[in-house]
Every structure is written in structure tokens, then in C-alpha cells.
Enzyme design. Structure first.
Site, PDB file in Angstrom:
ATOM      1  N   ALA A  76       0.843  -1.199   0.000  1.00 35.63           N
ATOM      2  CA  ALA A  76       0.000   0.000   0.000  1.00 35.63           C
ATOM      3  C   ALA A  76       0.874   1.244   0.000  1.00 35.63           C
ATOM      4  O   ALA A  76       1.827   1.345   0.786  1.00 35.63           O
ATOM      5  CB  ALA A  76      -0.909  -0.018   1.225  1.00 35.63           C
ATOM      6  N   GLU A 127       3.500   9.312 -30.311  1.00 34.07           N
ATOM      7  CA  GLU A 127       4.256   8.067 -30.414  1.00 34.07           C
ATOM      8  C   GLU A 127       3.293   6.884 -30.469  1.00 34.07           C
ATOM      9  O   GLU A 127       3.716   5.731 -30.346  1.00 34.07           O
ATOM     10  CB  GLU A 127       5.237   7.929 -29.257  1.00 34.07           C
ATOM     11  CG  GLU A 127       4.596   7.939 -27.882  1.00 34.07           C
ATOM     12  CD  GLU A 127       5.568   7.524 -26.794  1.00 34.07           C
ATOM     13  OE1 GLU A 127       6.027   6.368 -26.831  1.00 34.07           O
ATOM     14  OE2 GLU A 127       5.856   8.349 -25.913  1.00 34.07           O
ATOM     15  N   CYS A 161       7.919  10.868 -25.856  1.00 32.48           N
ATOM     16  CA  CYS A 161       7.082  11.947 -25.308  1.00 32.48           C
ATOM     17  C   CYS A 161       7.484  13.328 -25.806  1.00 32.48           C
ATOM     18  O   CYS A 161       6.911  14.335 -25.396  1.00 32.48           O
ATOM     19  CB  CYS A 161       7.128  11.913 -23.782  1.00 32.48           C
ATOM     20  SG  CYS A 161       6.761  10.298 -23.110  1.00 32.48           S
ATOM     21  N   THR A 203       2.095   3.742 -14.454  1.00 29.56           N
ATOM     22  CA  THR A 203       2.561   5.027 -14.994  1.00 29.56           C
ATOM     23  C   THR A 203       2.004   5.290 -16.394  1.00 29.56           C
ATOM     24  O   THR A 203       2.559   6.073 -17.154  1.00 29.56           O
ATOM     25  CB  THR A 203       4.107   5.123 -14.998  1.00 29.56           C
ATOM     26  OG1 THR A 203       4.648   4.088 -15.838  1.00 29.56           O
ATOM     27  CG2 THR A 203       4.679   4.973 -13.605  1.00 29.56           C
ATOM     28  N   SER A 253      15.669   4.964 -17.727  1.00 28.07           N
ATOM     29  CA  SER A 253      14.816   6.075 -18.192  1.00 28.07           C
ATOM     30  C   SER A 253      14.864   7.238 -17.195  1.00 28.07           C
ATOM     31  O   SER A 253      14.849   8.404 -17.593  1.00 28.07           O
ATOM     32  CB  SER A 253      13.377   5.607 -18.428  1.00 28.07           C
ATOM     33  OG  SER A 253      12.690   5.402 -17.215  1.00 28.07           O
ATOM     34  N   HIS A 292       7.925  17.469 -18.097  1.00 26.49           N
ATOM     35  CA  HIS A 292       7.274  16.255 -18.589  1.00 26.49           C
ATOM     36  C   HIS A 292       7.031  15.385 -17.352  1.00 26.49           C
ATOM     37  O   HIS A 292       7.950  15.194 -16.546  1.00 26.49           O
ATOM     38  CB  HIS A 292       8.170  15.550 -19.600  1.00 26.49           C
ATOM     39  CG  HIS A 292       7.734  14.148 -19.881  1.00 26.49           C
ATOM     40  ND1 HIS A 292       6.475  13.852 -20.354  1.00 26.49           N
ATOM     41  CD2 HIS A 292       8.359  12.949 -19.722  1.00 26.49           C
ATOM     42  CE1 HIS A 292       6.348  12.545 -20.475  1.00 26.49           C
ATOM     43  NE2 HIS A 292       7.482  11.972 -20.102  1.00 26.49           N
ATOM     44  N   LYS A 301      11.442  15.240  -7.722  1.00 20.66           N
ATOM     45  CA  LYS A 301      12.899  15.037  -7.711  1.00 20.66           C
ATOM     46  C   LYS A 301      13.579  15.941  -8.749  1.00 20.66           C
ATOM     47  O   LYS A 301      14.723  16.361  -8.565  1.00 20.66           O
ATOM     48  CB  LYS A 301      13.232  13.570  -8.020  1.00 20.66           C
ATOM     49  CG  LYS A 301      12.883  12.629  -6.872  1.00 20.66           C
ATOM     50  CD  LYS A 301      13.252  11.194  -7.196  1.00 20.66           C
ATOM     51  CE  LYS A 301      12.829  10.277  -6.065  1.00 20.66           C
ATOM     52  NZ  LYS A 301      13.117   8.867  -6.326  1.00 20.66           N
ATOM     53  N   ASN A 371       0.468   9.639 -17.136  1.00 18.33           N
ATOM     54  CA  ASN A 371       1.390  10.079 -18.184  1.00 18.33           C
ATOM     55  C   ASN A 371       0.673  10.019 -19.520  1.00 18.33           C
ATOM     56  O   ASN A 371       0.280   8.952 -19.969  1.00 18.33           O
ATOM     57  CB  ASN A 371       2.630   9.176 -18.199  1.00 18.33           C
ATOM     58  CG  ASN A 371       3.713   9.714 -19.130  1.00 18.33           C
ATOM     59  OD1 ASN A 371       3.540  10.748 -19.771  1.00 18.33           O
ATOM     60  ND2 ASN A 371       4.831   9.007 -19.186  1.00 18.33           N
ATOM     61  N   SER A 405      12.006   9.740 -24.395  1.00 19.55           N
ATOM     62  CA  SER A 405      13.030   8.696 -24.311  1.00 19.55           C
ATOM     63  C   SER A 405      13.670   8.447 -25.663  1.00 19.55           C
ATOM     64  O   SER A 405      13.102   8.722 -26.710  1.00 19.55           O
ATOM     65  CB  SER A 405      12.399   7.400 -23.799  1.00 19.55           C
ATOM     66  OG  SER A 405      12.003   7.553 -22.466  1.00 19.55           O
TER      67      SER A 405
HETATM   68  N1  ACO Z   1       4.926   3.283   0.165  1.00 15.36           N
HETATM   69  C1  ACO Z   1       5.567   4.401  -0.244  1.00 15.36           C
HETATM   70  N2  ACO Z   1       6.528   4.389  -1.213  1.00 15.36           N
HETATM   71  C2  ACO Z   1       6.835   3.204  -1.766  1.00 15.36           C
HETATM   72  C3  ACO Z   1       6.216   2.002  -1.373  1.00 15.36           C
HETATM   73  C4  ACO Z   1       5.216   2.080  -0.362  1.00 15.36           C
HETATM   74  N3  ACO Z   1       4.559   0.999   0.063  1.00 15.36           N
HETATM   75  N4  ACO Z   1       6.727   1.005  -2.112  1.00 15.36           N
HETATM   76  C5  ACO Z   1       7.655   1.540  -2.936  1.00 15.36           C
HETATM   77  N5  ACO Z   1       7.712   2.881  -2.722  1.00 15.36           N
HETATM   78  C6  ACO Z   1       8.523   3.859  -3.426  1.00 15.36           C
HETATM   79  C7  ACO Z   1       9.930   3.432  -3.710  1.00 15.36           C
HETATM   80  O1  ACO Z   1      10.777   3.663  -2.612  1.00 15.36           O
HETATM   81  C8  ACO Z   1      10.247   4.295  -4.901  1.00 15.36           C
HETATM   82  O2  ACO Z   1      10.513   5.623  -4.494  1.00 15.36           O
HETATM   83  P1  ACO Z   1      11.983   6.210  -4.597  1.00 15.36           P
HETATM   84  O3  ACO Z   1      12.445   6.013  -6.010  1.00 15.36           O
HETATM   85  O4  ACO Z   1      11.831   7.631  -4.227  1.00 15.36           O
HETATM   86  O5  ACO Z   1      12.762   5.408  -3.623  1.00 15.36           O
HETATM   87  C9  ACO Z   1       8.929   4.380  -5.642  1.00 15.36           C
HETATM   88  O6  ACO Z   1       7.931   4.012  -4.703  1.00 15.36           O
HETATM   89  C10 ACO Z   1       8.836   3.435  -6.820  1.00 15.36           C
HETATM   90  O7  ACO Z   1       9.167   2.155  -6.348  1.00 15.36           O
HETATM   91  P2  ACO Z   1      10.178   1.256  -7.183  1.00 15.36           P
HETATM   92  O8  ACO Z   1      10.359  -0.036  -6.464  1.00 15.36           O
HETATM   93  O9  ACO Z   1      11.388   2.037  -7.540  1.00 15.36           O
HETATM   94  O10 ACO Z   1       9.267   1.028  -8.456  1.00 15.36           O
HETATM   95  P3  ACO Z   1       9.495   0.100  -9.674  1.00 15.36           P
HETATM   96  O11 ACO Z   1      10.945  -0.082  -9.930  1.00 15.36           O
HETATM   97  O12 ACO Z   1       8.692  -1.116  -9.474  1.00 15.36           O
HETATM   98  O13 ACO Z   1       8.849   0.965 -10.862  1.00 15.36           O
HETATM   99  C11 ACO Z   1       9.299   2.725 -12.445  1.00 15.36           C
HETATM  100  C12 ACO Z   1       9.003   2.381 -10.991  1.00 15.36           C
HETATM  101  C13 ACO Z   1      10.710   2.284 -12.807  1.00 15.36           C
HETATM  102  C14 ACO Z   1       9.199   4.237 -12.602  1.00 15.36           C
HETATM  103  C15 ACO Z   1       8.265   2.027 -13.372  1.00 15.36           C
HETATM  104  O14 ACO Z   1       6.970   2.413 -13.019  1.00 15.36           O
HETATM  105  C16 ACO Z   1       8.496   2.308 -14.842  1.00 15.36           C
HETATM  106  O15 ACO Z   1       9.332   1.685 -15.491  1.00 15.36           O
HETATM  107  N6  ACO Z   1       7.715   3.274 -15.450  1.00 15.36           N
HETATM  108  C17 ACO Z   1       7.844   3.622 -16.866  1.00 15.36           C
HETATM  109  C18 ACO Z   1       9.113   4.401 -17.171  1.00 15.36           C
HETATM  110  C19 ACO Z   1       9.021   5.872 -16.831  1.00 15.36           C
HETATM  111  O16 ACO Z   1       7.950   6.421 -16.610  1.00 15.36           O
HETATM  112  N7  ACO Z   1      10.195   6.566 -16.844  1.00 15.36           N
HETATM  113  C20 ACO Z   1      10.223   7.992 -16.627  1.00 15.36           C
HETATM  114  C21 ACO Z   1      10.840   8.808 -17.756  1.00 15.36           C
HETATM  115  S1  ACO Z   1      10.546   8.151 -19.371  1.00 15.36           S
HETATM  116  C22 ACO Z   1       8.868   8.313 -19.707  1.00 15.36           C
HETATM  117  O17 ACO Z   1       8.288   9.346 -19.549  1.00 15.36           O
HETATM  118  C23 ACO Z   1       8.140   7.164 -20.241  1.00 15.36           C
END
Ligand code: ACO
Length: 498
Positions: A76, A127, A161, A203, A253, A292, A301, A371, A405
Site C-alpha cells: 500500500a 508516439e 514523449c 505510470t 529512463s 514532462h 525530484k 502520463n 526517451s
Molecule cells: N509506500 C511508499 N513508497 C513506496 C512504497 C510504499 N509501500 N513502495 C515503494 N515505494 C517507493 C519506492 O521507494 C520508490 O521511491 P523512490 O524512487 O523515491 O525510492 C517508488 O515508490 C517506486 O518504487 P520502485 O520499487 O522504484 O518502483 P518500480 O521499480 O517497481 O517501478 C518505475 C518504478 C521504474 C518508474 C516504473 O513504473 C516504470 O518503469 N515506469 C515507466 C518508465 C518511466 O515512466 N520513466 C520515466 C521517464 S521516461 C517516460 O516518460 C516514459
């Protein structure tokens, strides 16, 4: 520097009658005022080129991110706190990139009372390809009424994007060039962002934005202040043309996004300093900073990252005054700090107030729809606009970071105009998007299982021909274009929801 355009087509401005239609409820027919002023200015370099009007479309159905966490069996808070998302919009098999773009263009033209014959350039950034040859722009030409001018430059631009920003830059360049014939440019960006089930799925999102571009705009794109960073990266790409899903390296990414932001910011600062009377740029130079927005946490961040850049650039006296307590981070470098928790935590905390003031208001649509890919940055602009009163916006300066990307990225800035009748044009622009909140709230929430079933249906039906969509048109917002069928030659037919 362009010295002037060729004469506009006969009667192109005289053909404008309406000003704004009832949807915008503007007291002044702002675009009509503009186009008459513009007609008398041919031959001069057009002034204050930028965005005259905007419209956004997002789907009528969404899934709640908290419910999705439970459905996906993740802890959660992962999607809601960890990623910073609330809701995610999605489309059934009734909607594709053509329908999204037709809907947003139709609505923009109707709301502003703009005639299609006033458009001399139409650009699409997307895209979400359903055809490797035929452009979405060519599909949009069917909205132009019979007998309307078809002398309309522009086609589609694709790079993840970023395509919408490339389309906007093309439009701005055209208006400022010797090719400009005095008409408006229409920029459209749209995408359906879907991921295979797994960590990237929350996302996703979907939507489209349309913008009218020309001189004497209320949102002036600042001249000579664009910086870009282009690089080869396999962070997110779509090599399988039979699938809507990208191949994603999530961590790469994020690193690529933050690296591109650093590069664009550095070059923007250099360009700003090199201008006559130029001064040092910091986050304090802007009233709003838009990004974006794949997910809210990355955006927060990113603002922190800009402040970290400012910190690294600051002299000792400024560090002592503005960044006391962070001196031990002076030795950190940009290249080695993408995932440095100390740097991230320190600058997230230090920039919290700036984030709340300068960036949070822009995330209304991104956090509630997700997104949208190419329209994402422009949904942030719409969100900012609907969160303020006209007098709070007038004279302000907005920074915009666009990332696609692969990778392509740019940082540019907008100044909200203050004079020459632009006040009423700003009010007209705001009136066009004033229904965003009520539209967001009137959407239908569906259970995660329905969302998952819909993703499966899209997965199985993508590129089928012939194909009859199974979705229910009655759930669409009135006026939404939707796919009624694909014939055996892959030709698509559309209707408009009542
Ligand atoms: N409560 C609060 N926060 C939590 C919890 C929880 N229960 N569980 C995880 N989190 C946090 C993590 O700590 C992390 O935060 P942090 O990075 O600040 O530490 C965040 O939630 C995400 O958790 P991750 O384990 O890092 O997530 P995951 O690796 O499974 O996936 C990701 C995240 C990589 C962004 C994935 O959704 C993805 O690949 N998305 C598509 C790519 C993307 O959007 N890239 C961005 C730029 S490119 C574009 O626009 C397409």
C-alpha cells in the site's frame, strides 16, 4: 532574420467571422482582434509569438491508484505515495490516436470559433502509431469542411514523449519564418500510454492537447532561450510494431531524464547569460517550473535536481546564505548523483516550498490522468492555468522541460504577456480550459479488473483487421470521436458520441 511572409491566401482573414464560440464565454472575440492586427503586420517579424488558445482531452474513465495497488498486490502506498499518482485515465478499444486528436481539435476549433481556413500549418506529435506511413495529420484533414483551404503544411513528428514539443517548435519556427503566410498554426499532441502488466503499468495514461500558435499571444515563447539535449539511449522504445507496449528500462529512463534535465538547464543558463543584459538564471528566475510528468515523484525530484544544480553553481557566499547545512555536499557531481539518496533527500527538503509553489499546481492533470506522453508537459501548462486567476498569471515566467526517451529533450520558457490587449486574450484562453475541473470530476471510476480486462482487449485487438470495437460508446464524453470499425484493408471509420 525573416523579413516578411508571402501574401496570405485571398480572403483568409476576411473569412473569419466568429471570434469565440459559446464554450469560451469570452467578452471579447480575441482571436478575431488578433488576426486583423496580424493582417496589417505582414512584412515585419511577428511579435510575441506563442500559444493563443489551448484545449485538452482526457478519457471519461479512470482507475483509482490505491485500488490498483491492492489489485496488483503491491505494498500500500507504492503507486500513490511512492510514485505520487492518484488516478489513471484509460481508453477502451473505441479510441485510438486518430479519434483522440480529432476530438481535441474539433473541441478547440469549436470553442474558439476558429475557422479551419485560418490554419496554415498543422503539426501532430505522437508516439501512438497505428500506421507506419499515413500521418495522423492527414486524418485530421477530414475535419476541414468541404471547400476549405487545403494548403496546410506540416505532418507528424515522433520521438517518444518529445514529439509534441518538436511540433510546437516547428509551428513557432514557421510563424517566425519567411514561409509564414499570416495564418495560424495548429499543434496537436496525443497519446495512449499503456504498459504490459508489471511495475510500469501504473505510470500509463492517455490524452491529447491542441494549441493555436501565432503572434500577439498571451503565452509568449521566449525567443533565443531554448536549449536541447539529444542522445542515443535504449531507455524506452517500441521496436515491436505489433504491440502497443514499449520495452522499458525504468532505472535507465530515470537516469536519462535527469541527465537530460541537467544538460538542458546548463545550456539554458549559458544562453540566458549570453544575451544582451543577460543575468544568471536560477530556479528563482521562474514563477513556475513545469516538467514532462511520467509520475509525480519524478517531477518533485526534478525540481530538487534544478536546485542542486543551482547549489553546485553558487559561490561560497551564496552557499553560506542560501544553502547552510548542505556544505558537505559541495563535492558531489551531477554525473554521480542520479540515485544518490543523500543528495536527493537534502534537495527534496530544501526545495519543498518551491515545489509547492512553482510545480505542484501543474500536476493536477498528470496525477489524475497519468502520463499522457506527448501532451504530458502541456497538460501541466493547462493545470497551472486553471489553478490561477488571470491577474496571478499576468507577467509571470514559466520554465518548461520536455523529455522523450531515446532520447530528445528541451528546456524553454514562456512569459505570460502583460500588454497590447493580451489581457483579454489570456482570459479567452483561460475560458477555454475552465471546464477542466468539472470534466475531471465527471469521469467514471471503474474497478481495476475492468481496467485489466480493457488492457487485455486492447492487447488482443491491436492491429486486427477487419475489426469491430467492443467498447460502449455511451460512456464517452459527449462530442468524443470514436472508432466504429476497421475494414479488411485497415481503413478506419469514426463517429462522434452524442
Ligand atoms: N509506500 C511508499 N513508497 C513506496 C512504497 C510504499 N509501500 N513502495 C515503494 N515505494 C517507493 C519506492 O521507494 C520508490 O521511491 P523512490 O524512487 O523515491 O525510492 C517508488 O515508490 C517506486 O518504487 P520502485 O520499487 O522504484 O518502483 P518500480 O521499480 O517497481 O517501478 C518505475 C518504478 C521504474 C518508474 C516504473 O513504473 C516504470 O518503469 N515506469 C515507466 C518508465 C518511466 O515512466 N520513466 C520515466 C521517464 S521516461 C517516460 O516518460 C516514459
Amino acid at each position: 532574420m525573416p523579413t516578411g511572409g508571402v501574401a496570405p491566401p485571398q480572403g483568409h482573414s476576411g473569412g473569419r467571422r466568429g471570434g469565440f464560440g459559446p464554450g469560451c464565454q469570452s467578452r471579447e472575440p480575441a482571436l478575431t482582434v488578433w488576426i486583423e492586427t496580424m493582417a496589417s503586420e505582414k512584412g515585419a517579424w511577428p511579435e510575441n509569438v506563442g500559444i493563443l488558445a489551448m484545449e485538452i482531452y482526457f478519457p471519461s474513465q479512470y482507475v483509482d491508484q490505491e485500488e490498483l495497488e491492492a489489485f496488483d498486490g503491491v505494498s500500500a502506498g507504492k503507486y500513490t505515495i511512492g510514485l505520487g499518482q492518484k488516478r489513471m485515465g484509460f481508453c477502451s478499444d473505441l479510441e485510438d490516436i486518430n479519434s483522440l486528436c480529432m476530438t481535441v481539435v474539433h473541441n478547440l476549433m469549436q470553442k474558439t470559433g476558429t475557422e479551419y481556413s485560418s490554419v496554415g500549418r498543422l503539426e501532430v506529435g505522437t508516439e501512438t502509431l497505428v500506421d507506419k506511413s499515413k500521418s495522423v495529420k492527414s486524418v485530421l484533414m477530414q475535419l476541414f469542411p468541404a471547400g476549405a483551404e487545403t494548403d496546410v503544411e506540416g505532418v507528424d513528428t515522433t520521438n517518444a514523449c518529445y514529439g509534441g514539443t518538436a511540433a510546437l517548435f516547428n509551428a513557432l519556427n514557421w510563424v517566425e519564418s519567411s514561409s509564414w503566410d499570416g495564418r495560424l498554426a495548429l499543434v496537436v499532441c496525443g497519446d495512449i500510454a499503456v504498459y504490459a502488466s508489471g511495475s510500469a503499468r501504473p505510470t500509463g495514461g492517455a490524452g491529447a492537447v491542441a494549441m493555436l500558435v501565432g503572434p500577439h499571444a498571451p503565452l509568449v515563447v521566449e525567443r533565443g532561450l531554448r536549449s536541447s539535449h539529444m542522445q542515443h539511449a535504449y531507455d524506452f522504445y517500441k521496436p515491436d510494431l505489433s504491440s502497443e507496449y514499449p520495452v522499458v528500462d525504468g532505472r535507465l529512463s530515470i537516469q536519462s531524464y535527469l541527465g537530460a534535465l541537467d544538460q538542458c538547464y546548463r545550456r539554458y543558463r549559458q544562453k540566458a547569460a549570453a544575451r544582451p543584459g543577460g543575468s544568471a538564471v536560477t530556479v528563482d528566475s521562474f514563477d513556475a517550473v513545469l516538467f514532462h510528468s511520467p509520475f509525480g515523484k519524478l517531477v518533485q525530484k526534478s525540481l530538487a535536481r534544478l536546485v542542486f544544480n543551482d547549489f553546485l553553481q553558487a559561490d561560497d557566499a551564496t552557499v553560506a546564505e542560501k544553502y547552510s547545512g548542505l556544505e558537505e555536499l559541495r563535492g558531489k557531481t551531477l554525473e554521480e548523483s542520479y540515485f544518490d539518496r543523500d543528495v536527493e533527500k537534502a534537495f527534496m527538503e530544501r526545495s519543498r516550498d518551491q515545489f509547492e509553489k512553482k510545480t505542484r499546481p501543474s500536476l493536477l492533470l498528470a496525477s489524475n490522468v497519468g502520463n499522457m506522453y506527448t501532451p504530458s508537459l502541456y497538460s501541466c501548462l493547462v493545470s497551472l492555468l486553471v489553478s490561477k486567476k488571470p491577474d496571478e498569471l499576468t507577467g509571470t515566467r514559466i520554465a518548461l522541460f520536455s523529455y522523450g526517451s531515446g532520447l530528445a529533450s528541451s528546456l524553454f520558457s514562456i512569459r505570460v504577456a502583460t500588454s497590447n490587449g493580451s489581457g483579454s486574450r489570456l482570459e479567452a484562453l483561460l475560458a477555454c480550459v475552465s471546464d477542466v475541473m468539472s470534466r475531471l470530476e465527471s469521469r467514471q471510476k471503474v474497478p481495476p479488473q475492468v481496467f485489466a480486462d480493457t488492457m487485455k482487449l486492447r492487447e488482443e485487438s491491436h492491429h486486427l483487421a477487419p475489426y469491430q470495437p467492443k467498447g460502449d460508446p455511451s460512456v464517452l464524453f459527449p462530442g468524443t470521436y470514436y472508432l466504429t470499425g476497421i475494414d479488411e484493408k485497415h481503413r478506419r471509420q469514426y463517429s462522434r458520441a452524442t
